[in-house]
Design an enzyme around this catalytic site. Structure first.
Site, PDB file in Angstrom:
ATOM      1  N   GLU A  12      89.594 -11.945   1.826  1.00 42.61           N
ATOM      2  CA  GLU A  12      90.331 -10.990   2.627  1.00 42.61           C
ATOM      3  C   GLU A  12      91.479 -10.373   1.842  1.00 42.61           C
ATOM      4  O   GLU A  12      92.149 -11.037   1.057  1.00 42.61           O
ATOM      5  CB  GLU A  12      90.863 -11.673   3.878  1.00 42.61           C
ATOM      6  CG  GLU A  12      89.721 -12.130   4.751  1.00 42.61           C
ATOM      7  CD  GLU A  12      90.145 -12.521   6.146  1.00 42.61           C
ATOM      8  OE1 GLU A  12      89.282 -12.627   7.007  1.00 42.61           O
ATOM      9  OE2 GLU A  12      91.352 -12.702   6.369  1.00 42.61           O
ATOM     10  N   CYS A  36      98.461  -7.749   0.305  1.00 38.98           N
ATOM     11  CA  CYS A  36      98.340  -9.194   0.152  1.00 38.98           C
ATOM     12  C   CYS A  36      96.928  -9.484  -0.357  1.00 38.98           C
ATOM     13  O   CYS A  36      95.950  -9.177   0.329  1.00 38.98           O
ATOM     14  CB  CYS A  36      98.585  -9.815   1.523  1.00 38.98           C
ATOM     15  SG  CYS A  36      98.438 -11.584   1.550  1.00 38.98           S
ATOM     16  N   CYS A  91      90.193 -22.397  -0.780  1.00 36.51           N
ATOM     17  CA  CYS A  91      91.276 -23.032  -1.534  1.00 36.51           C
ATOM     18  C   CYS A  91      91.066 -24.534  -1.508  1.00 36.51           C
ATOM     19  O   CYS A  91      90.657 -25.092  -0.491  1.00 36.51           O
ATOM     20  CB  CYS A  91      92.637 -22.696  -0.914  1.00 36.51           C
ATOM     21  SG  CYS A  91      94.027 -23.358  -1.861  1.00 36.51           S
ATOM     22  N   CYS A 122      96.221 -27.865   2.254  1.00 29.19           N
ATOM     23  CA  CYS A 122      97.463 -27.953   3.033  1.00 29.19           C
ATOM     24  C   CYS A 122      97.080 -28.082   4.508  1.00 29.19           C
ATOM     25  O   CYS A 122      96.188 -27.383   4.987  1.00 29.19           O
ATOM     26  CB  CYS A 122      98.340 -26.731   2.794  1.00 29.19           C
ATOM     27  SG  CYS A 122      98.808 -26.562   1.058  1.00 29.19           S
ATOM     28  N   CYS A 147      96.941 -24.925   7.102  1.00 33.99           N
ATOM     29  CA  CYS A 147      96.430 -23.647   6.581  1.00 33.99           C
ATOM     30  C   CYS A 147      94.940 -23.487   6.879  1.00 33.99           C
ATOM     31  O   CYS A 147      94.138 -24.368   6.553  1.00 33.99           O
ATOM     32  CB  CYS A 147      96.678 -23.584   5.076  1.00 33.99           C
ATOM     33  SG  CYS A 147      95.944 -22.132   4.307  1.00 33.99           S
ATOM     34  N   CYS A 203      99.512 -14.722   8.129  1.00 35.87           N
ATOM     35  CA  CYS A 203      99.452 -15.811   7.158  1.00 35.87           C
ATOM     36  C   CYS A 203      98.641 -16.974   7.682  1.00 35.87           C
ATOM     37  O   CYS A 203      98.837 -17.419   8.800  1.00 35.87           O
ATOM     38  CB  CYS A 203     100.839 -16.381   6.907  1.00 35.87           C
ATOM     39  SG  CYS A 203     101.950 -15.235   6.228  1.00 35.87           S
TER      40      CYS A 203
HETATM   41  N1  SAH Z   1      98.196 -20.558  -1.844  1.00 36.91           N
HETATM   42  C1  SAH Z   1      99.417 -19.899  -2.006  1.00 36.91           C
HETATM   43  C2  SAH Z   1      99.421 -18.471  -1.498  1.00 36.91           C
HETATM   44  C3  SAH Z   1      98.663 -18.151  -0.244  1.00 36.91           C
HETATM   45  S1  SAH Z   1      99.259 -18.719   1.290  1.00 36.91           S
HETATM   46  C4  SAH Z   1     100.532 -20.665  -1.387  1.00 36.91           C
HETATM   47  O1  SAH Z   1     100.267 -21.620  -0.662  1.00 36.91           O
HETATM   48  O2  SAH Z   1     101.680 -20.334  -1.639  1.00 36.91           O
HETATM   49  C5  SAH Z   1     100.610 -17.610   1.733  1.00 36.91           C
HETATM   50  C6  SAH Z   1     101.667 -18.310   2.611  1.00 36.91           C
HETATM   51  O3  SAH Z   1     101.187 -18.539   3.943  1.00 36.91           O
HETATM   52  C7  SAH Z   1     102.042 -19.672   2.060  1.00 36.91           C
HETATM   53  O4  SAH Z   1     103.431 -19.879   2.086  1.00 36.91           O
HETATM   54  C8  SAH Z   1     101.346 -20.588   3.020  1.00 36.91           C
HETATM   55  O5  SAH Z   1     101.911 -21.861   3.007  1.00 36.91           O
HETATM   56  C9  SAH Z   1     101.513 -19.857   4.323  1.00 36.91           C
HETATM   57  N2  SAH Z   1     100.624 -20.322   5.379  1.00 36.91           N
HETATM   58  C10 SAH Z   1      99.454 -20.971   5.244  1.00 36.91           C
HETATM   59  N3  SAH Z   1      98.937 -21.264   6.469  1.00 36.91           N
HETATM   60  C11 SAH Z   1      99.797 -20.775   7.372  1.00 36.91           C
HETATM   61  C12 SAH Z   1      99.807 -20.736   8.809  1.00 36.91           C
HETATM   62  N4  SAH Z   1      98.794 -21.234   9.531  1.00 36.91           N
HETATM   63  N5  SAH Z   1     100.842 -20.122   9.407  1.00 36.91           N
HETATM   64  C13 SAH Z   1     101.836 -19.569   8.689  1.00 36.91           C
HETATM   65  N6  SAH Z   1     101.875 -19.581   7.347  1.00 36.91           N
HETATM   66  C14 SAH Z   1     100.871 -20.177   6.700  1.00 36.91           C
HETATM   67 FE1  SF4 Z   2      95.782 -23.129  -0.392  1.00 33.70          FE
HETATM   68 FE2  SF4 Z   2      96.548 -22.586   2.071  1.00 33.70          FE
HETATM   69 FE3  SF4 Z   2      97.798 -24.483   0.689  1.00 33.70          FE
HETATM   70 FE4  SF4 Z   2      98.121 -21.916  -0.001  1.00 33.70          FE
HETATM   71  S1  SF4 Z   2      98.768 -22.859   1.925  1.00 33.70           S
HETATM   72  S2  SF4 Z   2      97.721 -23.658  -1.372  1.00 33.70           S
HETATM   73  S3  SF4 Z   2      96.067 -21.113   0.477  1.00 33.70           S
HETATM   74  S4  SF4 Z   2      95.649 -24.533   1.358  1.00 33.70           S
END
Ligand code: SAH
Ligand code: SF4
Length: 384
Positions: A112, A125, A132, A136, A139, A360
């Protein structure tokens, strides 16, 4: 640079050979290819201007290149973004494109790319991986698991595709003024390809973006933060999400490998190497009752003391089967006020594109995961 002799260097491509995609060739690499065709370096520069400044994908339109060169280029190369699977436009103007980067051998994989217009500027973005592997816990991308790294061409093509989709004036710098690696994937886990893509985004013959308008966001791969500092010191965002190791270990598992002390030291090295006024942007997702308490705000302020930092609080965007809830607005505001009281510049991210799952963490593309234990639980939104 002198051009190589054409007769020695460039045999016609073998029958059936796949043409190479020119997205992803930085200027040095493109000049090498042109030298092999017996062409001078400035011809490669001209081709780059056609591609990245004029949005031209058809060699036949590159009118300042000779007809013979255009034909030889068309035999060997293509300029092709991944095909679009779906487009969604949010009521707030946010646009999301789902691009198919899958191949028959790999199974389908979609990524995306999200465009967020704001007054006088626009942020794109982009994704760096299909899925990934960082896992996390809050996410949606992490929950799908990892399909594969994107090539430099697939990363660069997202910007080119968006610029074309957005309209008539490819050169309008305000249309896409900023690019952030905050789509799917952990950019520093795909370092070589991300670096090659960054070079094209920043090159004057590429997209010509300035370093402070390109942000790499990472969950904290410390050795690669250092490499990025040396290779291409763009703006840096770090997904922090917790003020202490015990909680961060749970939310961002890579913390077990690179704990906070090491991460903060790498952030310090990063800003110290940059000209004054540089800062690290710390992203902090607001999870109700998990990381949003006042004492956690105070602990975060202590962690960031003395570091040129900005904090961006992100209201959690829920997705199916998540165990978390978004913090209530009062908790987010109180958290922000505590940080501001300690002189930390703090913003609360406005949730954009909610209605099209482009916010996000909602970037749930259509991925066939090889590793996800929870495959199939995430419905694919936005796919027609
Ligand atoms: N992988 C990288 C970049 C992509 S995620 C990273 O983790 O930094 C972009 C941002 O969205 C990151 O700060 C991530 O932690 C946040 N994010 C992920 N899942 C989310 C969610 N469900 N709600 C809000 N932010 C989220
Ligand atoms: Fe990967 Fe999501 Fe963690 Fe970013 S926040 S490193 S996209 S699992």
């Amino acid at each position: 640079m002198t051009a190589a002799a054409p007769d020695l260097a460039a045999p016609p491509p073998a029958a059936g050979a796949q043409p190479l995609n020119l997205f992803g060739f930085d200027r040095a690499r493109l000049r090498e290819e042109f030298a092999r065709l017996g062409e001078a370096a400035y011809r490669a520069d001209q081709a780059m201007l056609w591609i990245y400044r004029r949005g031209v994908a058809d060699f036949a339109q590159m009118s300042n290149l000779s007809r013979s060169l255009r034909e030889r280029l068309a035999e060997r190369f293509v300029i092709a973004p991944p095909p679009m699977v779906a487009e969604r436009i949010s009521a707030d103007g946010t646009r999301k494109w789902l691009l198919n980067v899958g191949g028959a051998a790999r199974g389908p994989a979609a990524i995306e790319t999200v465009y967020i217009p704001e007054r006088g500027r626009g942020t794109l973005c982009i994704s760096s991986q299909a899925g990934c592997a960082m896992d996390c816990s809050f996410c949606a991308t992490g929950a799908q698991g990892f399909a594969r790294n994107l090539s430099a061409a697939e990363i660069v093509a997202q910007v080119w595709f968006a610029a074309r989709a957005l309209g008539a004036d490819f050169q309008n710098e305000k249309l896409i003024s900023n690019v952030v690696f905050m789509g799917m994937g952990e950019p520093l886990a795909n370092y070589a390809n991300v670096l090659a893509a960054l070079r094209i985004l920043l090159d004057d013959f590429g997209f010509g973006l300035s370093k402070r308008r390109v942000t790499v966001s990472t969950s904290g791969l410390v050795p690669y933060i250092d490499r990025l500092r040396e290779d291409c010191d763009t703006a840096l965002a770090v997904s922090l999400h917790a003020p202490d190791d015990a909680l961060r270990d749970e939310l961002v598992p890579i913390n077990r490998k690179y704990p906070l002390a090491e991460l903060m030291a790498a952030c310090r090295r990063y800003v110290e190497s940059k000209p004054r006024k540089a800062h690290v942007l710390f992203e902090y997702v607001m999870l109700d009752g998990v990381n949003d308490r006042p004492e956690q705000a105070r602990a975060l302020a202590r962690l960031l003391a003395g570091l040129p930092a900005k904090v961006n609080l992100i209201p959690f965007n829920p997705f199916p089967h998540t165990r978390y809830r978004r913090s209530p607005p009062e908790a987010i505001e109180r958290f922000a006020e505590i940080l501001r009281g300690k002189d930390i510049l703090t913003t609360v991210r406005r949730t954009r594109g909610d209605d099209i799952s482009a916010a996000c963490g909602q970037l749930a593309g259509q991925i066939v995961s090889r590793q996800s234990k929870r495959l199939g639980e995430i419905p694919v939104k936005g796919v027609a």
